[in-house]
Design a protein around this motif. Structure first.
Motif, PDB file in Angstrom:
ATOM      1  N   ALA A 145       0.809  -1.289  -0.192  1.00 24.17           N
ATOM      2  CA  ALA A 145       0.111   0.094   0.031  1.00 24.17           C
ATOM      3  C   ALA A 145       0.833   1.205   0.161  1.00 24.17           C
ATOM      4  O   ALA A 145       0.495   2.241  -0.692  1.00 24.17           O
ATOM      5  N   MET A 146       1.921   1.175   0.610  1.00 20.38           N
ATOM      6  CA  MET A 146       2.801   2.351   0.716  1.00 20.38           C
ATOM      7  C   MET A 146       3.300   2.558  -0.437  1.00 20.38           C
ATOM      8  O   MET A 146       3.671   3.974  -0.996  1.00 20.38           O
ATOM      9  N   VAL A 147       4.096   1.449  -1.214  1.00 15.94           N
ATOM     10  CA  VAL A 147       4.859   1.815  -2.566  1.00 15.94           C
ATOM     11  C   VAL A 147       3.766   2.538  -3.648  1.00 15.94           C
ATOM     12  O   VAL A 147       3.938   3.035  -4.499  1.00 15.94           O
ATOM     13  N   ALA A 148       2.449   1.665  -3.482  1.00 20.33           N
ATOM     14  CA  ALA A 148       1.377   2.225  -4.296  1.00 20.33           C
ATOM     15  C   ALA A 148       1.089   3.669  -4.207  1.00 20.33           C
ATOM     16  O   ALA A 148       1.084   4.393  -5.160  1.00 20.33           O
ATOM     17  N   MET A 149       1.016   4.261  -2.905  1.00 21.15           N
ATOM     18  CA  MET A 149       0.810   5.392  -2.489  1.00 21.15           C
ATOM     19  C   MET A 149       1.775   6.494  -3.099  1.00 21.15           C
ATOM     20  O   MET A 149       1.293   7.418  -3.524  1.00 21.15           O
ATOM     21  N   LEU A 150       3.104   6.070  -2.854  1.00 24.94           N
ATOM     22  CA  LEU A 150       4.177   6.848  -3.545  1.00 24.94           C
ATOM     23  C   LEU A 150       4.076   6.946  -5.053  1.00 24.94           C
ATOM     24  O   LEU A 150       4.325   8.145  -5.432  1.00 24.94           O
ATOM     25  N   ALA A 151       3.678   5.894  -5.699  1.00 22.10           N
ATOM     26  CA  ALA A 151       3.895   5.787  -6.995  1.00 22.10           C
ATOM     27  C   ALA A 151       2.743   6.828  -7.506  1.00 22.10           C
ATOM     28  O   ALA A 151       2.816   7.640  -8.673  1.00 22.10           O
ATOM     29  N   ALA A 152       1.377   6.564  -6.859  1.00 23.60           N
ATOM     30  CA  ALA A 152       0.280   7.586  -7.340  1.00 23.60           C
ATOM     31  C   ALA A 152       0.487   8.803  -7.034  1.00 23.60           C
ATOM     32  O   ALA A 152       0.422   9.721  -7.992  1.00 23.60           O
ATOM     33  N   LEU A 153       1.476   9.590  -6.260  1.00 20.89           N
ATOM     34  CA  LEU A 153       1.745  10.759  -5.556  1.00 20.89           C
ATOM     35  C   LEU A 153       2.662  11.188  -6.912  1.00 20.89           C
ATOM     36  O   LEU A 153       2.458  12.174  -7.308  1.00 20.89           O
ATOM     37  N   HIS A 154       3.585  10.387  -7.086  1.00 23.90           N
ATOM     38  CA  HIS A 154       4.516  10.776  -8.125  1.00 23.90           C
ATOM     39  C   HIS A 154       3.945  10.927  -9.610  1.00 23.90           C
ATOM     40  O   HIS A 154       4.234  11.870 -10.419  1.00 23.90           O
ATOM     41  N   ARG A 155       2.828   9.960  -9.770  1.00 25.40           N
ATOM     42  CA  ARG A 155       2.420  10.219 -11.117  1.00 25.40           C
ATOM     43  C   ARG A 155       1.549  11.379 -11.247  1.00 25.40           C
ATOM     44  O   ARG A 155       1.395  12.100 -12.381  1.00 25.40           O
ATOM     45  N   LYS A 156       0.756  11.806 -10.274  1.00 25.81           N
ATOM     46  CA  LYS A 156       0.000  12.873 -10.054  1.00 25.81           C
ATOM     47  C   LYS A 156       0.792  14.280 -10.207  1.00 25.81           C
ATOM     48  O   LYS A 156       0.339  15.039 -10.720  1.00 25.81           O
ATOM     49  N   SER A 157       1.797  14.249  -9.450  1.00 23.58           N
ATOM     50  CA  SER A 157       2.682  15.193  -9.500  1.00 23.58           C
ATOM     51  C   SER A 157       4.164  15.035  -9.578  1.00 23.58           C
ATOM     52  O   SER A 157       4.927  14.554  -8.580  1.00 23.58           O
ATOM     53  N   GLY A 158       4.827  15.274 -10.614  1.00 24.82           N
ATOM     54  CA  GLY A 158       6.167  14.906 -10.715  1.00 24.82           C
ATOM     55  C   GLY A 158       7.332  15.708  -9.883  1.00 24.82           C
ATOM     56  O   GLY A 158       8.179  14.990  -9.626  1.00 24.82           O
ATOM     57  N   LYS A 159       6.532  16.814  -9.375  1.00 23.59           N
ATOM     58  CA  LYS A 159       7.642  17.404  -8.418  1.00 23.59           C
ATOM     59  C   LYS A 159       7.619  17.110  -7.098  1.00 23.59           C
ATOM     60  O   LYS A 159       8.258  17.302  -6.222  1.00 23.59           O
ATOM     61  N   TRP A 160       6.706  15.898  -6.875  1.00 24.64           N
ATOM     62  CA  TRP A 160       6.357  15.313  -5.385  1.00 24.64           C
ATOM     63  C   TRP A 160       7.869  14.772  -4.782  1.00 24.64           C
ATOM     64  O   TRP A 160       8.254  15.056  -3.791  1.00 24.64           O
ATOM     65  N   ARG A 161       8.745  14.191  -5.653  1.00 28.39           N
ATOM     66  CA  ARG A 161       9.994  13.473  -5.429  1.00 28.39           C
ATOM     67  C   ARG A 161      10.719  14.600  -5.052  1.00 28.39           C
ATOM     68  O   ARG A 161      11.566  14.458  -3.950  1.00 28.39           O
ATOM     69  N   GLN A 162      10.581  15.660  -5.488  1.00 31.66           N
ATOM     70  CA  GLN A 162      11.762  16.939  -4.850  1.00 31.66           C
ATOM     71  C   GLN A 162      11.165  17.742  -3.870  1.00 31.66           C
ATOM     72  O   GLN A 162      11.787  18.166  -2.769  1.00 31.66           O
ATOM     73  N   SER A 163       9.811  18.154  -3.959  1.00 36.96           N
ATOM     74  CA  SER A 163       9.450  19.231  -3.007  1.00 36.96           C
ATOM     75  C   SER A 163       8.389  18.576  -2.219  1.00 36.96           C
ATOM     76  O   SER A 163       7.650  19.322  -1.061  1.00 36.96           O
ATOM     77  N   GLY A 164       7.953  17.374  -2.130  1.00 38.57           N
ATOM     78  CA  GLY A 164       6.812  16.714  -1.185  1.00 38.57           C
ATOM     79  C   GLY A 164       5.611  17.062  -1.670  1.00 38.57           C
ATOM     80  O   GLY A 164       5.192  17.553  -2.607  1.00 38.57           O
ATOM     81  N   VAL A 165       4.622  16.829  -0.570  1.00 44.16           N
ATOM     82  CA  VAL A 165       3.219  16.922  -0.810  1.00 44.16           C
ATOM     83  C   VAL A 165       2.909  18.442  -0.665  1.00 44.16           C
ATOM     84  O   VAL A 165       3.578  19.294   0.058  1.00 44.16           O
ATOM     85  N   ASP A 166       1.672  18.730  -1.374  1.00 43.33           N
ATOM     86  CA  ASP A 166       1.291  20.095  -1.290  1.00 43.33           C
ATOM     87  C   ASP A 166       0.383  20.373   0.109  1.00 43.33           C
ATOM     88  O   ASP A 166       0.075  21.354   0.456  1.00 43.33           O
ATOM     89  N   GLY A 167      -0.195  19.271   0.625  1.00 45.20           N
ATOM     90  CA  GLY A 167      -1.110  19.263   1.652  1.00 45.20           C
ATOM     91  C   GLY A 167      -2.885  19.423   0.969  1.00 45.20           C
ATOM     92  O   GLY A 167      -3.729  19.407   1.808  1.00 45.20           O
ATOM     93  N   ASP A 168      -2.781  19.275  -0.321  1.00 45.12           N
ATOM     94  CA  ASP A 168      -4.285  19.376  -0.645  1.00 45.12           C
ATOM     95  C   ASP A 168      -4.682  17.982  -1.405  1.00 45.12           C
ATOM     96  O   ASP A 168      -5.739  17.683  -1.893  1.00 45.12           O
ATOM     97  N   GLU A 169      -3.844  16.878  -1.265  1.00 41.17           N
ATOM     98  CA  GLU A 169      -3.982  15.456  -1.953  1.00 41.17           C
ATOM     99  C   GLU A 169      -5.161  14.656  -1.188  1.00 41.17           C
ATOM    100  O   GLU A 169      -5.242  15.040   0.214  1.00 41.17           O
ATOM    101  N   THR A 170      -5.822  13.969  -1.756  1.00 44.46           N
ATOM    102  CA  THR A 170      -6.702  13.160  -0.832  1.00 44.46           C
ATOM    103  C   THR A 170      -6.846  11.693  -1.344  1.00 44.46           C
ATOM    104  O   THR A 170      -6.528  11.560  -2.637  1.00 44.46           O
ATOM    105  N   VAL A 171      -7.083  10.848  -0.414  1.00 40.24           N
ATOM    106  CA  VAL A 171      -7.242   9.536  -0.756  1.00 40.24           C
ATOM    107  C   VAL A 171      -8.432   8.744  -0.251  1.00 40.24           C
ATOM    108  O   VAL A 171      -9.120   9.402   0.841  1.00 40.24           O
ATOM    109  N   TYR A 172      -8.915   7.850  -0.768  1.00 39.09           N
ATOM    110  CA  TYR A 172     -10.092   7.334  -0.651  1.00 39.09           C
ATOM    111  C   TYR A 172     -10.290   5.991  -0.315  1.00 39.09           C
ATOM    112  O   TYR A 172      -9.728   4.935  -0.997  1.00 39.09           O
ATOM    113  N   VAL A 173     -11.020   5.397   0.569  1.00 39.22           N
ATOM    114  CA  VAL A 173     -11.049   4.168   1.048  1.00 39.22           C
ATOM    115  C   VAL A 173     -12.461   3.895   1.430  1.00 39.22           C
ATOM    116  O   VAL A 173     -13.454   4.866   1.604  1.00 39.22           O
ATOM    117  N   SER A 174     -13.015   2.705   1.622  1.00 38.94           N
ATOM    118  CA  SER A 174     -14.268   2.457   2.331  1.00 38.94           C
ATOM    119  C   SER A 174     -14.222   2.482   3.789  1.00 38.94           C
ATOM    120  O   SER A 174     -13.152   2.205   4.130  1.00 38.94           O
TER     121      SER A 174
END
Length: 460
Positions: A145-174
């Motif tokens: 789950a952790m590596v899926a999360m990191l891959a998802a963040l990277h695909r959504k925002s290529g700058k994630w690897r350099q500057s981290g999250v923006d704080g507006d990201e959301t994740v959905y579970v039941s």
């Protein structure tokens, strides 16, 4: 320890394990000791080495009484954690080789056996062809789950690897999703507030697609960035199955990574008659199934596939000078260190290979089908008893039931069975109701064990 000493003592250790497995059914499933008892029985560390005789004696005197026996035929709690003896031997071989497979060059066999097994399982489990070449063994579904999360963040925002999250990201579970996703969100720096728990159907306990759609659209309208949805095939509480295909269609409209967690139920895909549970998987970005739960492989070994290994590797790759080598620079090999959280990695594939070579795919299918059949028997006994009822549909080998007289009667039955010692059960809450989970999965469990469990429950 010299090889001749290892040979002699190794025979003693193997004999101890074999003797333990032979008498396992006569032991109480749960440890009966009080907190602190085990530590009170342990001596100070010796200044001089003393051999293995004392250690083996302490196993009988201290460790066995202080152990909850996960391989016991009466273990119905949580989910199974099969450690078949062939996998134990495979683990021993892995430890004996003692390789560190972080790079292809540090152990080509460690990498290529794993690649081969993961691709072969794509075919054996009827998984999408897009997963070929995208398989890797993780330690647990939490790491997957952790590596899926990191891959998802990277695909959504290529700058994630350099500057981290923006704080507006959301994740959905039941509301039924395993807590590992929320934990992954915390560790990735998103925080608990980023996780949206979506309502489930009262009847099926599966994720409600309309509720998911509304929440995503609301977040987008509010300027949030949806990153990942986790769909579950076989939730922890009741074995509920989220509608993967419908969820995938929602994710596609918004460019969201879809991770499918089938940690327990995933091995059922080896049986063609159960593949309808995985409908829509070809639309998913990643998928995990734990071989160490229901696939006869000793903990820890989680199977993880992604249709986008390039995204995962790009998200996690760091190449310091001391890891540079000609094989990596040729581009002709896979370095699995870039597919996981830690740098180092064990030769886990060897114990899975041992299982597959010993049982064969048909042997594993028979193991799975036997448990599903036993759960069907238990389901029929519950249905025929006017005092008990199912509180959720049976899911493969998981039966969730409750006493019609209410929560206290259900809890009393569970506690009575657990105290008696021949079985171990855990509970869940379904639509506000206390319920017993019976997860049939031990390699040693037979019909007479399940019958004895039902007799004990129905006698309370």
């Amino acid at each position: 320890m010299q090889p001749d000493e290892f040979r002699r003592i190794g025979h003693e250790v193997i004999d101890w394990i074999a003797d333990y497995r032979e008498r396992l059914g006569d032991l109480p499933v749960r440890s009966q000791v009080e907190p602190g008892w085990v530590r009170s029985q342990l001596s100070a560390l010796p200044e001089q080495g003393e051999g293995f005789g004392g250690l083996l004696a302490d196993l009988d005197r201290v460790v066995v009484p202080g152990t909850t026996h996960w391989q016991h035929p009466g273990f119905y709690a949580y989910f199974p954690s099969n450690a078949s003896l062939p996998s134990v031997l495979g683990d021993l071989l892995s430890s004996g080789l003692g390789v560190q497979g972080m790079l292809w060059s540090t152990s080509p066999a460690c990498t290529e056996v794993e690649q081969h097994l993961m691709d072969e399982l794509v075919d054996a489990m009827g998984l999408p062809p897009s997963f070929r070449g995208g398989g890797v063994i993780q330690d647990t579904a939490s790491s997957a789950a952790m590596v899926a999360m990191l891959a998802a963040l990277h695909r959504k925002s290529g700058k994630w690897r350099q500057s981290g999250v923006d704080g507006d990201e959301t994740v959905y579970v039941s509301s039924q999703t395993h807590s590992s996703i929320e934990r992954a969100a915390r560790m990735a720096g998103l925080g608990e507030d980023s996780v949206r728990a979506i309502e489930v159907s009262a009847a099926t306990l599966a994720m409600d697609i309309d509720a998911l759609t509304r929440q995503i659209e609301s977040d987008v309208d509010s300027g949030r960035t949806p990153v990942l949805v986790c769909a579950t095939v076989g939730t922890t509480g009741t074995g509920a199955v989220d509608p993967v295909r419908a969820i995938a269609e929602v994710c596609a409209r918004h460019g969201i990574w879809l991770h499918v967690d089938a940690a327990w139920a995933g091995p059922a895909a080896l049986c063609p008659e159960h593949r309808d549970l995985f409908d829509g998987l070809e639309l998913a970005d990643s998928f995990c199934a734990n071989a160490h739960k229901w696939m006869l492989t000793a903990f820890d070994l989680s199977l993880f596939w992604t249709a986008h290994p390039d995204v995962l590797v790009d998200a996690l790759t760091i190449l310091p000078e001391y890891l540079r080598n000609s094989a990596t620079e040729s581009g002709a090999v896979v370095d699995y260190r870039d597919w996981q959280i830690p740098l180092g990695r064990r030769f886990r594939a060897l114990k899975l290979w041992s299982v597959l070579r010993w049982y064969g795919l048909e042997g594993i299918r028979a193991h799975l089908r036997g448990h599903v059949e036993l759960a069907g028997l238990l389901e029929s006994w519950v249905a025929a008893d006017e005092r008990w009822e199912l509180v959720a549909p049976r899911s493969l080998s998981l039966v969730t039931l409750a006493h019609r007289d209410g929560d206290e009667a259900t809890r009393r039955a569970m506690d009575t069975v657990n105290a008696e010692g021949s079985a171990f059960l855990t509970h869940t809450v379904v639509n506000g109701r206390f319920a017993i989970r019976v997860a049939i999965g031990s390699e040693a469990t037979r019909e007479h064990h399940v019958r004895a469990l039902w007799d004990a429950l129905s006698a309370v």
